[in-house]
Design a protein around this motif. Sequence first.
Motif, PDB file in Angstrom:
ATOM      1  N   LYS A  17       0.807  -1.227   0.000  1.00 17.30           N
ATOM      2  CA  LYS A  17       0.000   0.000   0.000  1.00 17.30           C
ATOM      3  C   LYS A  17       0.839   1.276   0.000  1.00 17.30           C
ATOM      4  CE  LYS A  17      -0.698  -0.543   4.969  1.00 17.30           C
ATOM      5  NZ  LYS A  17       0.111  -1.775   5.053  1.00 17.30           N
ATOM      6  N   THR A  18       1.948   1.307   0.729  1.00 12.53           N
ATOM      7  CA  THR A  18       2.786   2.513   0.770  1.00 12.53           C
ATOM      8  C   THR A  18       3.465   2.738  -0.572  1.00 12.53           C
ATOM      9  OG1 THR A  18       3.153   2.212   3.135  1.00 12.53           O
ATOM     10  CG2 THR A  18       4.695   3.658   1.977  1.00 12.53           C
ATOM     11  N   THR A  19       4.033   1.683  -1.152  1.00 19.45           N
ATOM     12  CA  THR A  19       4.688   1.787  -2.463  1.00 19.45           C
ATOM     13  C   THR A  19       3.691   2.249  -3.518  1.00 19.45           C
ATOM     14  OG1 THR A  19       6.218   0.029  -1.849  1.00 19.45           O
ATOM     15  CG2 THR A  19       6.011   0.503  -4.204  1.00 19.45           C
ATOM     16  N   ASP A  20       2.489   1.641  -3.517  1.00 18.60           N
ATOM     17  CA  ASP A  20       1.451   2.013  -4.485  1.00 18.60           C
ATOM     18  C   ASP A  20       1.134   3.503  -4.375  1.00 18.60           C
ATOM     19  OD1 ASP A  20       1.323  -0.735  -5.017  1.00 18.60           O
ATOM     20  OD2 ASP A  20      -0.436  -1.038  -3.759  1.00 18.60           O
ATOM     21  N   ALA A  21       0.897   3.967  -3.156  1.00 12.70           N
ATOM     22  CA  ALA A  21       0.526   5.364  -2.930  1.00 12.70           C
ATOM     23  C   ALA A  21       1.662   6.312  -3.326  1.00 12.70           C
ATOM     24  CB  ALA A  21       0.144   5.570  -1.464  1.00 12.70           C
ATOM     25  N   GLU A  22       2.906   5.939  -3.001  1.00  7.94           N
ATOM     26  CA  GLU A  22       4.065   6.778  -3.368  1.00  7.94           C
ATOM     27  C   GLU A  22       4.168   6.926  -4.883  1.00  7.94           C
ATOM     28  OE1 GLU A  22       7.313   4.649  -1.561  1.00  7.94           O
ATOM     29  OE2 GLU A  22       7.149   5.763   0.329  1.00  7.94           O
ATOM     30  N   LEU A  23       3.996   5.820  -5.608  1.00 11.51           N
ATOM     31  CA  LEU A  23       4.106   5.849  -7.067  1.00 11.51           C
ATOM     32  C   LEU A  23       3.002   6.702  -7.688  1.00 11.51           C
ATOM     33  CD1 LEU A  23       5.156   2.133  -7.699  1.00 11.51           C
ATOM     34  CD2 LEU A  23       6.551   4.175  -8.089  1.00 11.51           C
ATOM     35  N   ILE A  24       1.791   6.595  -7.158  1.00 15.42           N
ATOM     36  CA  ILE A  24       0.676   7.403  -7.679  1.00 15.42           C
ATOM     37  C   ILE A  24       0.943   8.882  -7.423  1.00 15.42           C
ATOM     38  CG2 ILE A  24      -1.769   7.957  -7.337  1.00 15.42           C
ATOM     39  CD1 ILE A  24      -2.142   4.859  -6.889  1.00 15.42           C
ATOM     40  N   ALA A  25       1.357   9.218  -6.208  1.00 11.70           N
ATOM     41  CA  ALA A  25       1.633  10.627  -5.873  1.00 11.70           C
ATOM     42  C   ALA A  25       2.760  11.185  -6.733  1.00 11.70           C
ATOM     43  CB  ALA A  25       1.958  10.765  -4.386  1.00 11.70           C
ATOM     44  N   SER A  26       3.760  10.342  -7.053  1.00 10.63           N
ATOM     45  CA  SER A  26       4.893  10.829  -7.855  1.00 10.63           C
ATOM     46  C   SER A  26       4.476  11.114  -9.307  1.00 10.63           C
ATOM     47  CB  SER A  26       6.058   9.840  -7.824  1.00 10.63           C
ATOM     48  OG  SER A  26       5.733   8.668  -8.561  1.00 10.63           O
ATOM     49  N   LYS A  27       3.370  10.534  -9.746  1.00 14.50           N
ATOM     50  CA  LYS A  27       2.882  10.750 -11.112  1.00 14.50           C
ATOM     51  C   LYS A  27       2.022  12.015 -11.235  1.00 14.50           C
ATOM     52  CE  LYS A  27       0.883   7.035 -12.952  1.00 14.50           C
ATOM     53  NZ  LYS A  27       0.377   5.661 -13.220  1.00 14.50           N
ATOM     54  N   HIS A  28       1.545  12.536 -10.108  1.00 15.24           N
ATOM     55  CA  HIS A  28       0.592  13.652 -10.145  1.00 15.24           C
ATOM     56  C   HIS A  28       1.025  14.760  -9.189  1.00 15.24           C
ATOM     57  CE1 HIS A  28      -2.236  11.083 -12.347  1.00 15.24           C
ATOM     58  NE2 HIS A  28      -1.947  10.134 -11.477  1.00 15.24           N
ATOM     59  N   GLU A  29       1.161  15.978  -9.701  1.00 17.07           N
ATOM     60  CA  GLU A  29       1.549  17.107  -8.847  1.00 17.07           C
ATOM     61  C   GLU A  29       0.443  17.519  -7.884  1.00 17.07           C
ATOM     62  OE1 GLU A  29       2.897  20.315 -11.310  1.00 17.07           O
ATOM     63  OE2 GLU A  29       4.676  19.207 -11.994  1.00 17.07           O
ATOM     64  N   ASN A  30      -0.808  17.096  -8.170  1.00 16.63           N
ATOM     65  CA  ASN A  30      -1.936  17.514  -7.329  1.00 16.63           C
ATOM     66  C   ASN A  30      -2.292  16.498  -6.246  1.00 16.63           C
ATOM     67  OD1 ASN A  30      -2.946  15.590  -9.135  1.00 16.63           O
ATOM     68  ND2 ASN A  30      -4.941  16.586  -9.315  1.00 16.63           N
ATOM     69  N   ILE A  31      -1.391  15.520  -6.000  1.00 11.01           N
ATOM     70  CA  ILE A  31      -1.638  14.514  -4.955  1.00 11.01           C
ATOM     71  C   ILE A  31      -0.516  14.542  -3.925  1.00 11.01           C
ATOM     72  CG2 ILE A  31      -1.862  12.046  -4.434  1.00 11.01           C
ATOM     73  CD1 ILE A  31      -3.112  11.631  -7.162  1.00 11.01           C
ATOM     74  N   THR A  32      -0.905  14.620  -2.653  1.00 11.32           N
ATOM     75  CA  THR A  32       0.050  14.502  -1.550  1.00 11.32           C
ATOM     76  C   THR A  32      -0.168  13.144  -0.898  1.00 11.32           C
ATOM     77  OG1 THR A  32       0.010  16.876  -1.127  1.00 11.32           O
ATOM     78  CG2 THR A  32       0.780  15.481   0.675  1.00 11.32           C
ATOM     79  N   HIS A  33       0.923  12.424  -0.656  1.00  9.85           N
ATOM     80  CA  HIS A  33       0.833  11.109  -0.018  1.00  9.85           C
ATOM     81  C   HIS A  33       1.469  11.150   1.361  1.00  9.85           C
ATOM     82  CE1 HIS A  33       3.050   7.275   0.902  1.00  9.85           C
ATOM     83  NE2 HIS A  33       1.801   6.934   1.056  1.00  9.85           N
ATOM     84  N   TYR A  34       0.779  10.560   2.309  1.00  8.32           N
ATOM     85  CA  TYR A  34       1.336  10.365   3.644  1.00  8.32           C
ATOM     86  C   TYR A  34       1.153   8.899   4.018  1.00  8.32           C
ATOM     87  CZ  TYR A  34       0.936  15.452   4.264  1.00  8.32           C
ATOM     88  OH  TYR A  34       1.037  16.807   4.127  1.00  8.32           O
ATOM     89  N   SER A  35       2.162   8.323   4.609  1.00 13.07           N
ATOM     90  CA  SER A  35       2.046   6.994   5.193  1.00 13.07           C
ATOM     91  C   SER A  35       1.991   7.186   6.698  1.00 13.07           C
ATOM     92  CB  SER A  35       3.269   6.151   4.826  1.00 13.07           C
ATOM     93  OG  SER A  35       3.359   5.047   5.693  1.00 13.07           O
ATOM     94  N   THR A  36       0.957   6.638   7.299  1.00 12.89           N
ATOM     95  CA  THR A  36       0.856   6.758   8.760  1.00 12.89           C
ATOM     96  C   THR A  36       2.108   6.196   9.399  1.00 12.89           C
ATOM     97  OG1 THR A  36      -1.374   5.930   8.291  1.00 12.89           O
ATOM     98  CG2 THR A  36      -0.956   6.634  10.498  1.00 12.89           C
TER      99      THR A  36
END
Length: 194
Positions: free
Chosen positions: A15-34
């Motif tokens: 889940k963390t890797t998935d979210a990081e990769l998605i956020a890195s593709k889009h400037e309008n997304i911020t990702h945080y891992s709890t």
Amino acid sequence: MKKLFLIIGAPGSGKTTDAELIASKHENITHYSTGDMLRAEIASGSQRGKEINSFVSKGLIVPIEIVIETIVTAIKNASTDIVVIDGYPRSIEQMTELDKYLKNESEVELVSVIEVEVSQDTAFKRVLGRAADAEVVRADDNEEVFLNRMKLYIEPLAEIKAFYTKQDVLKVISGEGTIEEIVDEMDNFIQSRV
């Protein structure tokens, strides 16, 4: 209005890797891992970090007040309108506390909770493989702690899924494929909801 996506999944679900990769593709997304937020606090050596470490090092859940405060601060400080947080909620209490917060919050909308579903066997191989490959082994990457974390993840899962299904915000994605397949499916889903 901040659009919030929560990503849940077993330890090792990716889940963390998935979210990081998605956020890195889009400037309008911020990702945080709890987990990352809590580990950063531990690494800072602060009193709160020591308190958090006393739970994390045993594979236990960090008290709700500390986690909610960390998450709320992160959402409000995000520089984008889309916020993706992975690893939350991990308990019924975390879910209900966040729900209470969101009901009184006009600036944040929970768009979806995405579950990355993997078998315990897949999760186990990934976590222990991560420990074997890592230059720095995380204290929570061993069999005993993994099994404890898995148990803590599974116990409230049915109730968490039922709660978010009733709110019509739960999306389940298989985490058994390649990283590319999983990220593409999750990314397409997020983009379809914003």
